[in-house]
Every structure is written in structure tokens, then in C-alpha cells.
Design a protein around this motif. Structure first.
Motif, mmCIF file in Angstrom:
data_model
loop_
_atom_site.group_PDB
_atom_site.id
_atom_site.type_symbol
_atom_site.label_atom_id
_atom_site.label_comp_id
_atom_site.label_asym_id
_atom_site.label_seq_id
_atom_site.Cartn_x
_atom_site.Cartn_y
_atom_site.Cartn_z
ATOM 1 N N HIS A 151 0.817 -1.212 0.000
ATOM 2 C CA HIS A 151 0.000 0.000 0.000
ATOM 3 C C HIS A 151 0.851 1.263 0.000
ATOM 4 C CE1 HIS A 151 -3.765 -2.174 1.815
ATOM 5 N NE2 HIS A 151 -3.551 -2.461 0.535
ATOM 6 N N THR A 152 2.147 1.122 -0.210
ATOM 7 C CA THR A 152 3.044 2.264 -0.345
ATOM 8 C C THR A 152 3.622 2.260 -1.757
ATOM 9 O OG1 THR A 152 3.638 2.263 2.001
ATOM 10 C CG2 THR A 152 5.140 3.381 0.491
ATOM 11 N N LEU A 153 3.380 3.330 -2.483
ATOM 12 C CA LEU A 153 3.916 3.447 -3.838
ATOM 13 C C LEU A 153 5.394 3.845 -3.760
ATOM 14 C CD1 LEU A 153 3.562 3.613 -6.933
ATOM 15 C CD2 LEU A 153 2.883 6.008 -6.625
ATOM 16 N N VAL A 154 6.263 3.092 -4.423
ATOM 17 C CA VAL A 154 7.696 3.385 -4.449
ATOM 18 C C VAL A 154 8.088 3.791 -5.871
ATOM 19 C CG1 VAL A 154 10.018 2.510 -4.019
ATOM 20 C CG2 VAL A 154 8.119 1.742 -2.590
ATOM 21 N N LEU A 155 8.772 4.929 -5.965
ATOM 22 C CA LEU A 155 9.214 5.473 -7.246
ATOM 23 C C LEU A 155 10.722 5.684 -7.218
ATOM 24 C CD1 LEU A 155 6.577 8.360 -7.366
ATOM 25 C CD2 LEU A 155 6.371 6.226 -8.651
ATOM 26 N N ILE A 156 11.359 5.483 -8.354
ATOM 27 C CA ILE A 156 12.749 5.896 -8.544
ATOM 28 C C ILE A 156 12.760 6.928 -9.660
ATOM 29 C CG2 ILE A 156 15.076 5.208 -9.229
ATOM 30 C CD1 ILE A 156 14.628 2.521 -7.993
ATOM 31 N N ASP A 157 13.032 8.173 -9.300
ATOM 32 C CA ASP A 157 13.015 9.285 -10.265
ATOM 33 C C ASP A 157 11.727 9.313 -11.075
ATOM 34 O OD1 ASP A 157 15.515 10.441 -9.639
ATOM 35 O OD2 ASP A 157 16.532 8.868 -10.767
ATOM 36 N N GLY A 158 10.590 9.013 -10.426
ATOM 37 C CA GLY A 158 9.297 9.071 -11.088
ATOM 38 C C GLY A 158 8.821 7.781 -11.709
ATOM 39 N N VAL A 159 9.634 6.707 -11.676
ATOM 40 C CA VAL A 159 9.274 5.428 -12.280
ATOM 41 C C VAL A 159 8.750 4.481 -11.200
ATOM 42 C CG1 VAL A 159 10.109 3.446 -13.602
ATOM 43 C CG2 VAL A 159 11.016 5.724 -14.072
ATOM 44 N N ARG A 160 7.563 3.888 -11.426
ATOM 45 C CA ARG A 160 7.049 2.873 -10.515
ATOM 46 C C ARG A 160 7.956 1.646 -10.552
ATOM 47 N NH1 ARG A 160 1.486 2.329 -9.317
ATOM 48 N NH2 ARG A 160 0.345 4.282 -9.583
ATOM 49 N N VAL A 161 8.288 1.117 -9.369
ATOM 50 C CA VAL A 161 9.210 -0.022 -9.334
ATOM 51 C C VAL A 161 8.652 -1.211 -8.571
ATOM 52 C CG1 VAL A 161 11.316 1.323 -9.700
ATOM 53 C CG2 VAL A 161 10.436 1.025 -7.377
ATOM 54 N N SER A 162 7.350 -1.233 -8.300
ATOM 55 C CA SER A 162 6.762 -2.389 -7.622
ATOM 56 C C SER A 162 6.523 -3.513 -8.626
ATOM 57 C CB SER A 162 5.439 -2.004 -6.948
ATOM 58 O OG SER A 162 4.513 -1.557 -7.914
ATOM 59 N N SER A 163 6.423 -4.740 -8.116
ATOM 60 C CA SER A 163 6.208 -5.910 -8.959
ATOM 61 C C SER A 163 4.724 -6.085 -9.246
ATOM 62 C CB SER A 163 6.749 -7.167 -8.267
ATOM 63 O OG SER A 163 6.339 -8.333 -8.938
ATOM 64 N N ALA A 164 4.380 -6.345 -10.496
ATOM 65 C CA ALA A 164 2.979 -6.598 -10.860
ATOM 66 C C ALA A 164 2.535 -7.983 -10.435
ATOM 67 C CB ALA A 164 2.783 -6.431 -12.367
ATOM 68 N N THR A 165 3.474 -8.891 -10.146
ATOM 69 C CA THR A 165 3.097 -10.242 -9.723
ATOM 70 C C THR A 165 2.861 -10.302 -8.213
ATOM 71 O OG1 THR A 165 5.460 -10.811 -9.649
ATOM 72 C CG2 THR A 165 4.214 -11.415 -11.633
ATOM 73 N N SER A 166 3.814 -9.824 -7.422
ATOM 74 C CA SER A 166 3.684 -9.900 -5.966
ATOM 75 C C SER A 166 3.137 -8.625 -5.349
ATOM 76 C CB SER A 166 5.042 -10.209 -5.333
ATOM 77 O OG SER A 166 5.930 -9.114 -5.491
ATOM 78 N N GLY A 167 3.310 -7.500 -6.038
ATOM 79 C CA GLY A 167 2.907 -6.212 -5.489
ATOM 80 C C GLY A 167 3.962 -5.572 -4.617
ATOM 81 N N GLY A 168 5.008 -6.312 -4.250
ATOM 82 C CA GLY A 168 6.057 -5.781 -3.393
ATOM 83 C C GLY A 168 7.125 -5.035 -4.175
ATOM 84 N N THR A 169 8.031 -4.404 -3.434
ATOM 85 C CA THR A 169 9.125 -3.653 -4.028
ATOM 86 C C THR A 169 10.432 -4.110 -3.410
ATOM 87 O OG1 THR A 169 7.702 -1.724 -4.309
ATOM 88 C CG2 THR A 169 10.067 -1.362 -4.492
ATOM 89 N N SER A 170 11.406 -4.435 -4.239
ATOM 90 C CA SER A 170 12.713 -4.871 -3.757
ATOM 91 C C SER A 170 13.547 -3.641 -3.401
ATOM 92 C CB SER A 170 13.421 -5.703 -4.834
ATOM 93 O OG SER A 170 14.719 -6.068 -4.410
ATOM 94 N N LEU A 171 13.688 -3.374 -2.096
ATOM 95 C CA LEU A 171 14.438 -2.211 -1.640
ATOM 96 C C LEU A 171 15.823 -2.569 -1.119
ATOM 97 C CD1 LEU A 171 11.633 -0.262 0.268
ATOM 98 C CD2 LEU A 171 12.539 0.206 -2.005
ATOM 99 N N ASN A 172 16.029 -3.842 -0.786
ATOM 100 C CA ASN A 172 17.304 -4.229 -0.185
ATOM 101 C C ASN A 172 18.452 -4.258 -1.174
ATOM 102 O OD1 ASN A 172 17.848 -4.540 2.516
ATOM 103 N ND2 ASN A 172 16.661 -6.411 2.723
ATOM 104 N N THR A 173 18.148 -4.188 -2.462
ATOM 105 C CA THR A 173 19.225 -4.197 -3.449
ATOM 106 C C THR A 173 19.693 -2.795 -3.822
ATOM 107 O OG1 THR A 173 17.621 -4.234 -5.279
ATOM 108 C CG2 THR A 173 18.380 -6.357 -4.437
ATOM 109 N N ILE A 174 18.991 -1.760 -3.348
ATOM 110 C CA ILE A 174 19.338 -0.384 -3.698
ATOM 111 C C ILE A 174 20.419 0.119 -2.745
ATOM 112 C CG2 ILE A 174 18.472 1.969 -3.954
ATOM 113 C CD1 ILE A 174 15.714 0.770 -4.497
ATOM 114 N N SER A 175 21.555 0.497 -3.278
ATOM 115 C CA SER A 175 22.667 0.948 -2.457
ATOM 116 C C SER A 175 22.487 2.408 -2.055
ATOM 117 C CB SER A 175 23.982 0.793 -3.225
ATOM 118 O OG SER A 175 25.050 1.386 -2.518
ATOM 119 N N PRO A 176 22.720 2.767 -0.777
ATOM 120 C CA PRO A 176 22.615 4.168 -0.348
ATOM 121 C C PRO A 176 23.556 5.100 -1.113
ATOM 122 C CG PRO A 176 22.663 2.712 1.565
ATOM 123 C CD PRO A 176 22.979 1.863 0.363
ATOM 124 N N GLU A 177 24.671 4.559 -1.628
ATOM 125 C CA GLU A 177 25.609 5.405 -2.383
ATOM 126 C C GLU A 177 25.006 5.925 -3.681
ATOM 127 O OE1 GLU A 177 27.781 3.969 0.725
ATOM 128 O OE2 GLU A 177 26.637 2.731 -0.668
#
Length: 617
Positions: free
Chosen positions: A109-135
Motif C-alpha cells: 500500500h506504499t507506492l515506491v518510485l525511482i526518479d518518477g518510475v514505478r518499481v513495484s512488482s505486478a506479480t507480488s505487489g512488493g518492491t525490492s528495496l534491499n538491493t538499492i545501495s545508499p551510495e
């Protein structure tokens, strides 16, 4: 919460209260520094146009690049975990699956965007955030509360927008870090100029042997290996026309326990945006056209052998026009279109493509000390249904430091492909999940302490759950919450405190006797407390962080509800500039070496140490 934990929590609050009282005498001397900090912060997520954060009628948190460098986070979740009313659940630590629950709503229920692009999965609905590096991150904008009337599906609990790194032309950095569990990371970035334009390229390579992430007989370490690349640029073509582009790519693999004991992960998002400024009959307009794509791909492995791929491709298009009709009135009109495609997945779905079209109108009007906002939107989701959503808000600036805002908004969440078509589970006749939210918040300054208080109430109907082994609309949820935040300068440093209470009840649950009963939604704590302190001692920047997360429940297949104990964490960070070009940083996570779980049977990392060195020109 048991008596011992409750007493500890009360003592922590009392200590902070005493420290705050003692600091009053020091605040006056910090007024000059405080004034220097009163700079304009521009955001775009709340209205889809650039606006001063103080003029938006939403609860917002902005995490800047300076904040990131002070905290020295190992993952994006380290940053989000300190935000009020955000709960984090991970199946282990860095590199494992994770979920975010904002203001008591579900993880999708939280929309996640990267520079305006939706990045959630259409199959699970979740968003993979653990692969995004803080750098790779320049800034994070977090809008709490429904924004579906502007962004469409998913934005029930709020919106998180991640902006990739921006370096000045000729600026570059390179760094290396080492830490517990044989953690190593190498990262670098450079800003490149080209005429009236600039492009930033950043790369991060990270790996770790990990630790045993799950309870049970399988006691091996579960490691990971990720590589992230980001490219962000812009080019001024003429006085009125400019182009922007972005590419974000994350790939790697992780290990875990069970028959499926590993995954290969490949995610990417790209965007091309055109900006055109015009003046028509004395009205200033800014028109933005965007085209982009998101792809998320996970290949589940058993002893290195592929067992099935889940892959989503989402092509996205949008056009937004902002018109400044007068000094007081702004009108924004937009069209969004995106197409989901799951044809590359191993699982065979009855339908492989779905089109979604949304149109919206947004108005922001200011008169003297009053601000009014209204948004309406219509979304047509192929083979599901059409949804109309809206937001209305009013705010009054009582004095220079005080304003009060009242918001009301609706939202929706479209069923995922798994909900609709997954073999043996999907139900093609599902409806979208629907929400209504009211919020009242106050921002003020009390003895030079910047303070905010938010009260909100949400009702969500037709939540999708499992009934008789299949997906079904039946759950009803009511969420009531309060957030209190304070920021002040005293005792030689900056103090940030936030307290949140979230009562998220499933009103469709039944007791063992078949009677209707109210239960707190799983993996969501009622009580959260965060405290951050930043200071400089002998030219060393010191960052200290304390977190308290209350008790929660989880739901384990074949067992039912289980309790998760409350926990407390202390994290520390140090930064020291060795010279004009070189700096040394370090971080200690879980300083007190607490054992805790955010998901049942999944272990969290013990005390861990990290140290790094960075070169900047």
C-alpha cells in the motif's frame, strides 16, 4: 510489552524529557545556527510539481544526501526505519526479502518510485528495496497519507520517491568499506559535463558472507552479492526546452534456507523526460512528458538450479502540465498510462498484459494565510474496474512558525497478477482495495523547538486475503494513529525525536468461537520511538541513533498467530575528514547486541562494525 521493557521505555522518555528541559538555556545561543538552517526545501512528490515543502498540505519527510552521509547506512532500510509510523520486516538482514508498512497499511500500500518510475512488482505487489545501495541515492521524499488521486494505484499509506545521485560537472568520488560477516563494498561516481548539460554515473559493488538468517537445523551462513549502477543526466536544448534521463540497475544473488535456498535478482528502471516551458496569453506553463520502463526479475534457485522465474515489465508514459494562472492559483493536469507484462515469467498466467490509464486534475490556491488543495482522478484498469479518487485539503498559517492542516483523501490498490491469476490461488473477479483517510496536523515552534503533531484515521475495505485457499475480498481494516516529532539544537548538537502510535485493527477476524474479533495487523507495532543526535567533537562528526519498536504479532502457516517481542537498538556513526580529499567513516549497528525478530523465525544481525574510506576531489 512486559513490565521490564515498559519501565525501560518510560525511563528512556524521561531521560530525553530531562535533557530537553536542561537544553532550554542553550537554545538561545544556537539561534544563529538555526536561522542558517532555515533554507527552502523543494519537493515534487506531494504535488507532482516543484513546490516548497512548507507550502504543501501533506505530512512529509525528506532525507538528504547530507543526512545519508552522516548516518553511514548499510542499506536503504536503515534510513527508512527511523521515520515515524514506518515498520520494517525482513526475512533476515541485508540482501533478503523485506517489507515496509507505512501508517499501519499493508506492505503493498506504499507506492515506491525511482526518479518518477514505478518499481513495484505486478506479480507480488512488493518492491525490492534491499538491493538499492545508499551510495546511489541523492534524496528521498516520503509523503505520508493517501496520494492516489495524483499517482493512482498503491498510494494508500503514502509514497516513497528515491532520487538517484547528482554530482556537479567534474566532481568525483571513490570509496571502499569493510565490515562484519566479511562485508566488502566498493563504490565510485563522477559528474560529466557536455555543453549545457551534465551526467552523473555511479556504481556500487557489495558482498558479504552473511549470517544464518533463519532458525532451524540449517545453520550455514546466507550471503549475498549485489552490483548497482545509476546514470542520471540532463541537457538544456534551448531556453525553454530541456531533456533528462535516468537509468538504475541492480543485480546480484542472495542465499537463504530451505528447499529454495537462493535467488538471482535483476532489476532495472529507465526514464527519458522532456520539459517545455511556455507562456500562453500571459499564463506560464511547464509541460513534462515522460517515457520509461521498470523490470524486476527473480529466479528462484535450489542448490544453484533454477526453479522458476517471476518477471514483470512495466512500460510507463505520462504527460503533466502545470499552469500558473495567477500568483495565487496553480492548476496541474495529467495523463498516466502504463502496461504490465508478465509473459517472461515461468508461471503461466491466464492473462499476460494489462493496461492502466489515469487522468487527473490538481489545483492549489493560496489567499493570504490560507491554502486550499483539491485533486480528482479517474483510473481505468483493464479487466478489473474503474476507480475515482480524490484529495481535498485546507491549511492556515497562524503565524510565521505555525500552521494547521486538514486533509481528506481516498485511495485504491489494484489486485496483483498473483491475486487474479496465480494457478490454484488467483480469483479473476477480485475488486480493488479501497481506502478513506482523514488527517489533521499541526506544525509549530515552541521555544525554538520545531514541533509537529499528526492525527490520522483510515478505513480500508475489500482487502484481499485468503479464503478457502483462494484470494478473496473480505477484510476490513480501521487504522488510528498519532505522530509527534521534534527537532532542536542544544548541548552542542542537533536532536531529532519522533514518537508514533499506530492502532491497525483487522475488523473481519474471528475468534476461536466464531465471534467477530479485532486484532492488530501482523508485523506492525503500536508503539515506535526514534531519537537521533548529531554533533561534532574534535572535528569528528558523531551520529547516534536509538530505536524502540513495540511488540507485534506474526502469522505462521500451520501454527497461526505468534508474538514478536519489542526491541531496542542503538546505532552509531563517525565521520572524519583526514584532508580536503580523504575522509574516514565508520558505523556500529545493534551496539547492545540485542536478539530480535521483525518476522517470525528469521534472525536479525548481531552487533556489527563497518569502516570505510572515501576520496572526493
Amino acid at each position: 510489552m512486559n513490565i521490564k521493557q515498559n519501565n525501560f521505555f518510560k525511563k528512556s522518555l524521561l531521560s530525553l524529557a530531562v535533557a530537553g528541559a536542561m537544553s532550554t538555556a542553550f537554545i538561545a545561543s544556537a539561534n544563529a545556527e538555526n536561522s542558517a538552517k532555515d533554507i527552502e526545501i523543494l519537493t515534487v512528490t506531494a504535488t507532482r510539481t516543484q513546490l516548497n515543502i512548507d507550502d504543501t498540505l501533506t505530512s512529509q519527510v525528506v532525507i538528504t544526501r547530507a543526512d545519508i552521509e552522516l548516518a553511514n547506512p548499510i542499506s536503504l532500510l536503515d534510513l527508512l526505519s527511523t521515520v515515524p509510523s514506518i515498520d520494517i520486516a525482513t526475512n533476515g538482514g541485508r540482501g533478503q526479502n523485506s517489507s515496509i508498512f507505512m501508517r499501519g497499511t499493508n506492505s503493498d500500500h506504499t507506492l515506491v518510485l525511482i526518479d518518477g518510475v514505478r518499481v513495484s512488482s505486478a506479480t507480488s505487489g512488493g518492491t525490492s528495496l534491499n538491493t538499492i545501495s545508499p551510495e546511489m541515492i541523492e534524496r528521498i521524499e516520503i509523503v505520508q497519507g493517501p496520494r492516489a488521486a495524483l499517482w493512482g494505484s498503491d498510494a494508500i499509506g503514502g509514497v516513497i520517491q528515491i532520487f538517484t545521485r547528482q554530482l556537479s560537472a567534474g566532481e568525483l568520488f571513490a570509496g571502499a568499506s569493510y565490515g562484519s560477516d566479511n562485508f566488502t563494498k566498493f563504490n565510485a561516481g563522477a559528474g560529466i559535463s557536455h555543453g549545457d548539460g551534465q551526467t552523473t554515473i555511479t556504481i556500487s559493488k557489495e558482498e558479504s558472507d552473511g549470517y544464518d538468517v533463519q532458525e532451524g537445523d540449517e545453520t550455514d551462513d546466507d550471503g549475498y552479492d549485489f552490483t548497482s549502477v545509476a546514470i542520471r543526466g540532463q541537457q538544456k536544448v534551448s531556453e525553454d526546452f530541456s531533456l533528462e534521463w535516468m537509468l538504475s540497475s541492480d543485480s546480484g544473488d542472495n542465499e537463504y534456507d530451505g528447499y529454495y535456498n537462493g535467488s538471482d535478482i535483476k532489476n532495472h528502471a529507465w526514464l527519458l523526460r522532456a520539459n517545455y516551458a511556455s507562456n500562453i496569453n500571459g499564463v506560464n506553463n511547464n509541460t513534462v512528458f515522460s517515457v520509461g520502463q521498470n523490470r524486476d526479475s527473480t529466479d528462484s534457485l535450489s542448490d544453484g538450479q533454477s526453479q522458476g522465474v517471476f518477471e514483470t515489465r512495466r512500460n510507463q508514459y505520462s504527460i503533466v502540465n502545470s499552469s500558473q494562472l495567477s500568483a495565487d492559483l496553480q492548476i496541474n493536469l495529467g495523463v498516466d498510462y502504463y502496461q504490465d507484462d508478465v509473459s517472461k515469467s515461468t508461471t503461466v498466467y491466464d492473462k499476460e498484459e494489462r493496461d492502466t490509464t489515469g487522468v487527473f486534475a490538481h489545483a492549489l490556491y493560496t489567499e493570504n494565510d490560507w491554502t486550499f488543495e483539491a485533486t480528482v482522478r479517474h483510473d481505468n484498469v483493464e479487466d478489473v474496474n474503474s476507480e475515482n479518487t480524490y484529495n481535498v485539503g485546507v491549511g492556515q498559517k497562524i503565524d510565521q512558525d505555525t500552521r494547521i492542516v486538514l486533509n481528506y483523501g481516498t485511495g485504491f490498490k489494484v489486485p496483483t497478477y498473483n491475486d487474479l491469476f496465480y494457478p490454484g490461488f488467483g480469483t479473476p473477479t477480485l475488486n480493488s482495495e479501497l481506502s478513506e483517510t482523514a488527517e489533521l496536523f499541526l506544525e509549530t515552534k515552541i521555544y525554538d523547538v520545531n514541533t509537529s503533531v499528526s492525527l490520522y484515521r483510515s478505513k480500508i475495505d475489500d482487502l484481499i486475503g485468503r479464503r478457502d485457499g483462494a484470494a478473496a475480498n473480505f477484510e476490513k481494516v480501521e487504522i488510528n494513529g498519532i505522530e509527534i516529532s521534534a527537532n532542536y539544537l542544544a548541548l552542542g548538537g542537533t536532536h531529532d525525536v519522533n514518537i508514533s502510535y499506530t492502532d491497525a485493527e483487522d475488523q473481519s477476524s474471528t475468534t476461536s468461537t466464531g465471534e467477530l474479533g479485532y486484532e492488530q495487523l501482523i508485523r506492525r507495532a503500536k508503539e515506535k520511538f526514534n531519537y537521533k543526535f548529531v554533533t561534532t567533537i574534535s572535528e569528528v562528526d558523531v551520529y547516534a541513533e536509538y530505536q524502540f519498536v513495540g511488540s507485534r504479532t506474526d502469522d505462521v502457516y500451520g501454527i497461526g498467530k505468534v508474538d514478536l517481542s519489542s526491541y531496542q537498538l542503538i546505532n552509531l556513526g563517525l565521520n572524519y575528514d583526514v584532508s580536503n580529499n580523504f575522509s574516514v567513516s565508520s558505523r556500529v549497528t545493534n551496539l547492545l547486541d540485542k536478539e530480535y525478530q521483525t518476522a517470525s523465525s528469521y534472525n536479525s544481525q548481531e552487533r556489527a562494525f563497518y569502516v570505510g574510506i572515501t576520496y572526493k576531489n
